[in-house]
Design an enzyme around this catalytic site. Sequence first.
Site, PDB file in Angstrom:
ATOM      1  N   THR A 140      -1.741  -0.942   7.154  1.00 39.18           N
ATOM      2  CA  THR A 140      -1.489  -0.252   5.897  1.00 39.18           C
ATOM      3  C   THR A 140      -1.058  -1.268   4.852  1.00 39.18           C
ATOM      4  OG1 THR A 140      -0.494   1.708   4.886  1.00 39.18           O
ATOM      5  CG2 THR A 140       0.943   0.414   6.331  1.00 39.18           C
ATOM      6  N   CYS A 147       7.534   2.704  -0.298  1.00 33.84           N
ATOM      7  CA  CYS A 147       7.075   3.454   0.879  1.00 33.84           C
ATOM      8  C   CYS A 147       7.482   2.708   2.153  1.00 33.84           C
ATOM      9  CB  CYS A 147       5.557   3.589   0.871  1.00 33.84           C
ATOM     10  SG  CYS A 147       4.880   4.540  -0.495  1.00 33.84           S
ATOM     11  N   HIS A 184       2.398   6.149   7.081  1.00 31.05           N
ATOM     12  CA  HIS A 184       2.806   5.547   5.803  1.00 31.05           C
ATOM     13  C   HIS A 184       3.431   6.656   4.960  1.00 31.05           C
ATOM     14  CE1 HIS A 184       1.548   2.729   2.275  1.00 31.05           C
ATOM     15  NE2 HIS A 184       2.440   3.601   1.827  1.00 31.05           N
TER      16      HIS A 184
END
Length: 158
Positions: A22, A28, A45
């Site tokens: 990711t 995040c 995620h």
Amino acid sequence: MNKITIGIADMKMAKKEGTLITYALGSCIGICLYDPVIHLGALVHIMLPINMETNRTSPLKYADTGIRLTLTRMEQMGALRTRIVAKIAGGAKMFEVATGSLGNIGQRNIESVHQVLQREHIRLLREDVGGNAARTLSFDVATGEAYIQAYGKQVTKL
């Protein structure tokens, strides 16, 4: 080797082989969940700490519902909760925000992920959180190894 990309508010799993990756983990957080006995790995995620949506249409967007949903799906694939371990990265402070309702979303995400993992009895092995740089997180499900690439820095093992 098979590379599987996980987007924002997304989750993917692989068993025995493959790399889950990711990108752009700013505030995040990427959560690697792994059952080392059956080599089942998942990477979720998350964007925000708590799911306050009325209809809960995007559970993977939030730490609380995203982690729980991922654990359930892993168990459906044969993982045992008692064997699952975690590694996390992200939660950076990407912008200076005046005090208000937003606050430091990265720090709030870190705290929420810690709380959910603790509540779900998942052992956190390693983390690379905070700071102010975006990260890329890759996770090799054959070995359980995770790697971080922070902007402008060398790849490091998590």
